[in-house]
Design a protein around this motif. Sequence first.
Motif, PDB file in Angstrom:
ATOM      1  N   MET A   1      -1.820  23.047   1.120  1.00 22.76           N
ATOM      2  CA  MET A   1      -1.363  21.769   1.624  1.00 22.76           C
ATOM      3  C   MET A   1      -2.370  20.687   1.234  1.00 22.76           C
ATOM      4  O   MET A   1      -3.568  20.917   1.239  1.00 22.76           O
ATOM      5  CB  MET A   1      -1.232  21.814   3.139  1.00 22.76           C
ATOM      6  N   LYS A   2      -1.852  19.522   0.949  1.00 25.43           N
ATOM      7  CA  LYS A   2      -2.700  18.410   0.576  1.00 25.43           C
ATOM      8  C   LYS A   2      -2.909  17.495   1.773  1.00 25.43           C
ATOM      9  O   LYS A   2      -2.028  17.322   2.606  1.00 25.43           O
ATOM     10  CB  LYS A   2      -2.065  17.597  -0.547  1.00 25.43           C
ATOM     11  N   TYR A   3      -4.089  16.899   1.818  1.00 23.53           N
ATOM     12  CA  TYR A   3      -4.425  15.949   2.871  1.00 23.53           C
ATOM     13  C   TYR A   3      -5.054  14.711   2.258  1.00 23.53           C
ATOM     14  O   TYR A   3      -5.547  14.743   1.130  1.00 23.53           O
ATOM     15  CB  TYR A   3      -5.415  16.572   3.861  1.00 23.53           C
ATOM     16  N   PHE A   4      -5.035  13.621   3.008  1.00 19.50           N
ATOM     17  CA  PHE A   4      -5.747  12.424   2.589  1.00 19.50           C
ATOM     18  C   PHE A   4      -6.316  11.737   3.811  1.00 19.50           C
ATOM     19  O   PHE A   4      -5.863  11.938   4.927  1.00 19.50           O
ATOM     20  CB  PHE A   4      -4.850  11.483   1.773  1.00 19.50           C
ATOM     21  N   ARG A   5      -7.375  10.945   3.588  1.00 19.49           N
ATOM     22  CA  ARG A   5      -8.045  10.237   4.663  1.00 19.49           C
ATOM     23  C   ARG A   5      -7.569   8.793   4.658  1.00 19.49           C
ATOM     24  O   ARG A   5      -7.548   8.132   3.622  1.00 19.49           O
ATOM     25  CB  ARG A   5      -9.548  10.291   4.480  1.00 19.49           C
ATOM     26  N   CYS A   6      -7.190   8.300   5.824  1.00 20.07           N
ATOM     27  CA  CYS A   6      -6.707   6.939   5.988  1.00 20.07           C
ATOM     28  C   CYS A   6      -7.690   6.208   6.908  1.00 20.07           C
ATOM     29  O   CYS A   6      -7.998   6.696   7.997  1.00 20.07           O
ATOM     30  CB  CYS A   6      -5.314   6.983   6.604  1.00 20.07           C
ATOM     31  N   ILE A   7      -8.214   5.063   6.458  1.00 16.38           N
ATOM     32  CA  ILE A   7      -9.207   4.294   7.204  1.00 16.38           C
ATOM     33  C   ILE A   7      -8.659   2.899   7.456  1.00 16.38           C
ATOM     34  O   ILE A   7      -8.243   2.212   6.514  1.00 16.38           O
ATOM     35  CB  ILE A   7     -10.528   4.184   6.418  1.00 16.38           C
ATOM     36  N   GLN A   8      -8.659   2.472   8.719  1.00 17.34           N
ATOM     37  CA  GLN A   8      -8.193   1.124   9.037  1.00 17.34           C
ATOM     38  C   GLN A   8      -9.340   0.152   8.798  1.00 17.34           C
ATOM     39  O   GLN A   8     -10.409   0.283   9.371  1.00 17.34           O
ATOM     40  CB  GLN A   8      -7.722   1.037  10.490  1.00 17.34           C
ATOM     41  N   TYR A   9      -9.127  -0.830   7.922  1.00 13.80           N
ATOM     42  CA  TYR A   9     -10.177  -1.791   7.617  1.00 13.80           C
ATOM     43  C   TYR A   9      -9.788  -3.219   7.960  1.00 13.80           C
ATOM     44  O   TYR A   9     -10.621  -4.118   7.860  1.00 13.80           O
ATOM     45  CB  TYR A   9     -10.623  -1.681   6.159  1.00 13.80           C
ATOM     46  N   ARG A  10      -8.553  -3.473   8.363  1.00 11.25           N
ATOM     47  CA  ARG A  10      -8.135  -4.803   8.800  1.00 11.25           C
ATOM     48  C   ARG A  10      -7.481  -4.695  10.166  1.00 11.25           C
ATOM     49  O   ARG A  10      -6.871  -3.691  10.499  1.00 11.25           O
ATOM     50  CB  ARG A  10      -7.155  -5.422   7.813  1.00 11.25           C
ATOM     51  N   SER A  11      -7.595  -5.770  10.925  1.00 14.13           N
ATOM     52  CA  SER A  11      -7.082  -5.785  12.285  1.00 14.13           C
ATOM     53  C   SER A  11      -5.561  -5.852  12.306  1.00 14.13           C
ATOM     54  O   SER A  11      -4.929  -6.365  11.380  1.00 14.13           O
ATOM     55  CB  SER A  11      -7.653  -6.988  13.025  1.00 14.13           C
ATOM     56  N   SER A  12      -5.000  -5.380  13.411  1.00 15.21           N
ATOM     57  CA  SER A  12      -3.551  -5.433  13.576  1.00 15.21           C
ATOM     58  C   SER A  12      -3.113  -6.680  14.341  1.00 15.21           C
ATOM     59  O   SER A  12      -1.942  -6.790  14.715  1.00 15.21           O
ATOM     60  CB  SER A  12      -3.063  -4.168  14.294  1.00 15.21           C
TER      61      SER A  12
END
Length: 59
Positions: A1-12
């Motif tokens: 299975m493949k995975y990726f890292r998601c990083i929030q860098y801007r505000s919502s």
Amino acid sequence: MKYFRCIQYRSSIRVPSTQKKILKALGMKKLGKSKVLLYCPSVLGMVKKVEHLVKVELC
């Protein structure tokens, strides 16, 4: 299975409520926090909707 890292860098702040809900569904809670997500079409579609708020790195 493949995975990726998601990083929030801007505000919502000042984004549509649908995008806020997508960030919540992805597990993004605060700026700078990261989450390892499964590489599947449903998750990739959600990331595509908020690509201006997050950075994506392959694991």
